[in-house]
Design an enzyme around this catalytic site. Structure first.
Site, PDB file in Angstrom:
ATOM      1  N   GLU A 167      -6.564  -7.447  16.591  1.00  0.00           N
ATOM      2  CA  GLU A 167      -6.898  -6.349  15.687  1.00  0.00           C
ATOM      3  C   GLU A 167      -8.241  -6.525  14.978  1.00  0.00           C
ATOM      4  OE1 GLU A 167      -4.660  -8.632  15.356  1.00  0.00           O
ATOM      5  OE2 GLU A 167      -4.242  -9.242  13.298  1.00  0.00           O
ATOM      6  N   SER A 215     -11.766  16.233  -8.944  1.00  0.00           N
ATOM      7  CA  SER A 215     -12.830  15.460  -9.557  1.00  0.00           C
ATOM      8  C   SER A 215     -14.099  15.504  -8.728  1.00  0.00           C
ATOM      9  CB  SER A 215     -12.369  14.012  -9.670  1.00  0.00           C
ATOM     10  OG  SER A 215     -12.142  13.515  -8.365  1.00  0.00           O
ATOM     11  N   GLY A 216     -13.966  15.919  -7.490  1.00  0.00           N
ATOM     12  CA  GLY A 216     -15.132  15.854  -6.608  1.00  0.00           C
ATOM     13  C   GLY A 216     -15.099  14.601  -5.761  1.00  0.00           C
ATOM     14  N   GLY A 263       1.418 -13.843   9.831  1.00  0.00           N
ATOM     15  CA  GLY A 263       1.946 -14.083   8.493  1.00  0.00           C
ATOM     16  C   GLY A 263       1.631 -15.505   8.085  1.00  0.00           C
ATOM     17  N   CYS A 290       0.311 -13.875  16.638  1.00  0.00           N
ATOM     18  CA  CYS A 290       0.243 -15.091  15.832  1.00  0.00           C
ATOM     19  C   CYS A 290       1.630 -15.477  15.303  1.00  0.00           C
ATOM     20  CB  CYS A 290      -0.791 -14.906  14.729  1.00  0.00           C
ATOM     21  SG  CYS A 290      -1.335 -16.461  14.058  1.00  0.00           S
ATOM     22  N   TYR A 291       1.883 -15.330  13.999  1.00  0.00           N
ATOM     23  CA  TYR A 291       3.234 -15.655  13.500  1.00  0.00           C
ATOM     24  C   TYR A 291       4.290 -14.840  14.245  1.00  0.00           C
ATOM     25  CZ  TYR A 291       7.224 -16.142  10.320  1.00  0.00           C
ATOM     26  OH  TYR A 291       8.461 -16.383   9.797  1.00  0.00           O
ATOM     27  N   HIS A 341      -5.845 -12.870  17.394  1.00  0.00           N
ATOM     28  CA  HIS A 341      -5.737 -11.588  16.681  1.00  0.00           C
ATOM     29  C   HIS A 341      -6.518 -10.490  17.405  1.00  0.00           C
ATOM     30  CE1 HIS A 341      -3.659 -12.976  13.055  1.00  0.00           C
ATOM     31  NE2 HIS A 341      -4.252 -14.128  13.323  1.00  0.00           N
ATOM     32  N   LYS A 397      -7.966   5.774   4.579  1.00  0.00           N
ATOM     33  CA  LYS A 397      -9.161   6.427   4.034  1.00  0.00           C
ATOM     34  C   LYS A 397     -10.012   7.090   5.118  1.00  0.00           C
ATOM     35  CE  LYS A 397     -11.722   6.982   0.385  1.00  0.00           C
ATOM     36  NZ  LYS A 397     -11.179   7.336  -0.920  1.00  0.00           N
ATOM     37  N   VAL A 457     -13.435  11.952  -2.948  1.00  0.00           N
ATOM     38  CA  VAL A 457     -12.960  12.282  -1.600  1.00  0.00           C
ATOM     39  C   VAL A 457     -11.481  12.666  -1.602  1.00  0.00           C
ATOM     40  CG1 VAL A 457     -12.643  11.446   0.746  1.00  0.00           C
ATOM     41  CG2 VAL A 457     -14.638  10.719  -0.573  1.00  0.00           C
ATOM     42  N   ASP A 458     -10.643  11.825  -2.205  1.00  0.00           N
ATOM     43  CA  ASP A 458      -9.200  12.053  -2.092  1.00  0.00           C
ATOM     44  C   ASP A 458      -8.769  13.338  -2.784  1.00  0.00           C
ATOM     45  OD1 ASP A 458      -9.370   9.649  -0.878  1.00  0.00           O
ATOM     46  OD2 ASP A 458      -8.560   8.503  -2.555  1.00  0.00           O
ATOM     47  N   SER A 459      -9.249  13.536  -4.012  1.00  0.00           N
ATOM     48  CA  SER A 459      -8.810  14.742  -4.724  1.00  0.00           C
ATOM     49  C   SER A 459      -9.393  15.980  -4.047  1.00  0.00           C
ATOM     50  CB  SER A 459      -9.169  14.683  -6.208  1.00  0.00           C
ATOM     51  OG  SER A 459     -10.540  14.852  -6.413  1.00  0.00           O
TER      52      SER A 459
END
Ligand code: XMP
Length: 570
Positions: A228, A280-281, A112, A139-140, A226, A426, A283-285
């Protein structure tokens, strides 16, 4: 779909000034609206694969990240999930009652921007220590542990930022199992640990940080670096050690399990109700509609609105995938003429966006009404959107996306939101898409803006210009794909400018359009760099455009980054 509703909300807000920095509607996970669908002419008729044999979900388990505001917090959660353990991010003021149902097996305290000795510095909630579960402070997060458990944190003489070499030393710990004796790590901190809390041991050190990793025998650990980020090559091993060796997780977070669980949840939630989604075509929809369809079959109806600003073959391919291959119930509306009519004479980019957004809602509503009684609106909300909304502070602002979406719909349509992807990143959504049998080309497509080609035609949008741009854009995409660059690029496309210039073809002078080509690399669309495309690829694009699109006689390549430019031209 999400984006359209966002426009709508924006368009409706009375005299709401546009944000100063950008005129754009904030983009979400659903910017991949209707891209070039390189899908499945060739796989036409093939039934989608069934969801993979789901591994039994077993006992629920989770790692909880207490988010102290680091830019890397979401990344930590992603890394944990890559290790097949469910992970959620919560703010330090989240009560235990909200976390308990997830059955946490351990906590990670993120980094942070603050300093622990500042007034109002966020602290670890007491239940983290009281539950006697393993804790990893990064870290923080490590400084907070030190501060709260009786050690000492002080401002460092200089900020340590960048690579450092970590040496294992002091006491052996399962946290560093299978990690080489010396390994590079990524540091980014100002404050440092002056004295460890009582009963803590040094586990590793660097030249600059004698306390680069510390731990006690109650499974409380601190890392100054870190793990990650990719710049810490052994970071994933360390996180995996924490998750499996120390927290004792089983690892049951797989997309196969997710699908199995989701199907049951959707069935329970929807019952005999009816769902609509705006397909819509993107990815998400696509994934959200597919997973719901898998769960409740024809109780979902997808509405696919063609606003006329789509690219060549986009409509056919989207339609083929969902109607023919997936057997979904789709209402296709060709509303191109309506949209074009409303865009007549409009040159201002923001107005174009607003008109398209409003008209989309109009069409969507008209069609939805014809279906009759509907209970749910399917929504491709993703985890980063949920986090973004939740961290915006006020509860009123929480869930901005849903808010906008519902706000955009007429109030008599009292639809409940169905958001089965709201806890996914995603990359997980893509994985779910693949497991549900969506074609790879659809799942891995480049983003395409909601208003489509309208914001890639400078000035007024006309039928003629749309055809010119479609032809030019087709060449760009085709050559980029042939050169196997499609997946490396965030986006690659053509823009039809309103510049005309003189040229010569054969014995004739021409006065044709100027087409610009844009190809950028980016991680998140917030910043982007123009791609150093090979000259021969650029040459082929340029040659083919001027040869295949008679109205165009000049092609330029956009070599500006974002910032100061944006990715789109309007
Ligand atoms: P800019 O041009 O702002 O774009 O650098 C960043 C990303 O957002 C997409 N974009 C949009 N997506 N509606 C959308 O759905 C919009 O109005 C819009 N404007 C830009 C753009 O394609 C890029 O991926």
């Amino acid at each position: 779909m999400v984006i359209y509703f966002q426009y709508m909300a924006k368009g409706k807000a009375k005299a709401k000034p546009s944000p100063k920095v950008s005129r754009r509607v904030a983009t979400s996970g659903d910017i991949e609206v209707s891209t070039y669908l390189e899908i499945a002419k060739e796989i036409g008729g093939v039934q989608p694969a069934a969801a993979k044999e789901a591994i039994p979900s077993g006992e629920r388990e989770a790692i909880i990240v207490i988010d102290f505001g680091s830019q890397y917090s979401l990344l930590i959660a992603r890394r944990v999930r890559e290790c097949q353990v469910y992970c959620e991010l919560v703010s330090p003021d989240t009560p235990w009652e909200k976390i308990a149902p997830l059955n946490p097996k351990g906590f990670i305290l993120s980094g942070g921007p603050g300093s622990v000795y500042e007034a109002n510095a966020p602290m670890t909630p007491s239940y983290v220590y009281e539950r006697h579960l393993p804790v990893l402070g990064i870290c923080y997060g490590m400084q907070v542990i030190t501060h709260q458990m009786g050690g000492q944190v002080a401002p460092g003489a200089k900020r340590e930022y960048g690579h450092a070499l970590l040496h294992l030393g002091g006491v052996d710990s399962p946290l560093f199992a299978n990690v080489p004796q010396s390994t590079p790590v990524w540091m980014s901190h100002g404050d440092k640990i002056e004295a460890m809390p009582p009963d803590f041991n040094v586990l590793a050190y660097t030249d600059n940080s004698p306390f680069a990793a510390i731990g006690n025998d109650k499974n409380i650990f601190g890392l100054q670096f870190h793990p990650e980020v990719v710049h810490t090559p052994e970071g994933k091993t360390i996180l995996k050690n924490f998750i499996y060796r120390i927290c004792g997780c089983q690892g049951n977070w797989t997309m196969g399990n997710f699908i199995t669980d989701s199907l049951a949840k959707i069935q329970k939630e929807v019952g005999k109700g009816k769902v609509i989604s705006a397909l819509s075509g993107g990815v998400d929809s696509s994934v959200v509609s597919t997973v719901i369809h898998r769960a409740i079959g024809d109780q979902i109806t997808c509405i696919f609105v063609n606003h006329g600003m789509l690219r060549r073959e986009e409509v056919e391919r989207t339609f083929n995938t969902f109607r023919l291959n997936m057997g979904m119930n789709i209402i296709y509306i060709d509303a191109s003429e309506r949209f074009l009519d409303r865009l007549k004479g409009v040159t201002d980019p923001e107005t174009k966006r607003k008109i398209i957004g409003e008209e989309f809602i109009n069409v969507f509503e008209e069609e939805a009404r014809k279906i009759g009684e509907v209970d749910f609106l399917a929504q491709g909300t993703l985890y980063p959107d949920v986090i973004e909304s939740a961290s915006s502070g006020s509860t009123a602002a929480a869930n901005i996306k849903s808010h906008h979406n519902v706000g955009g719909l007429p109030s008599r349509m009292t639809l409940k939101l169905l958001e089965p992807l709201r806890y996914l990143f995603k990359d997980e959504v893509r994985q779910v898409g693949l497991e549900l049998g969506l074609p790879e080309e659809m799942v891995w497509r480049q983003p395409f803006p909601g208003p489509g080609l309208a914001i890639r035609i400078i000035g007024e949008v006309t039928k003629e210009k749309l055809e010119i741009l479609r032809a030019a854009d087709w060449v760009v995409m085709n050559e980029i794909k042939k050169a196997k660059l499609y997946h490396q690029l965030w986006q690659s496309f053509a823009i039809l400018t309103d510049v005309r210039s003189v040229g010569v073809m054969g014995d004739y002078r021409t006065y044709g359009y100027l087409v610009a080509v844009r190809a950028v690399t980016s991680d998140d669309a917030m910043t982007a760099d123009w791609s150093r495309l090979p000259y021969d690829v650029l040459a082929r694009i340029s040659n083919r455009i001027v040869n295949e699109v008679p109205e165009v006689n000049r092609v330029v390549y956009d070599i500006t980054s974002k910032p100061p430019s944006t990715i789109e031209w309007e």
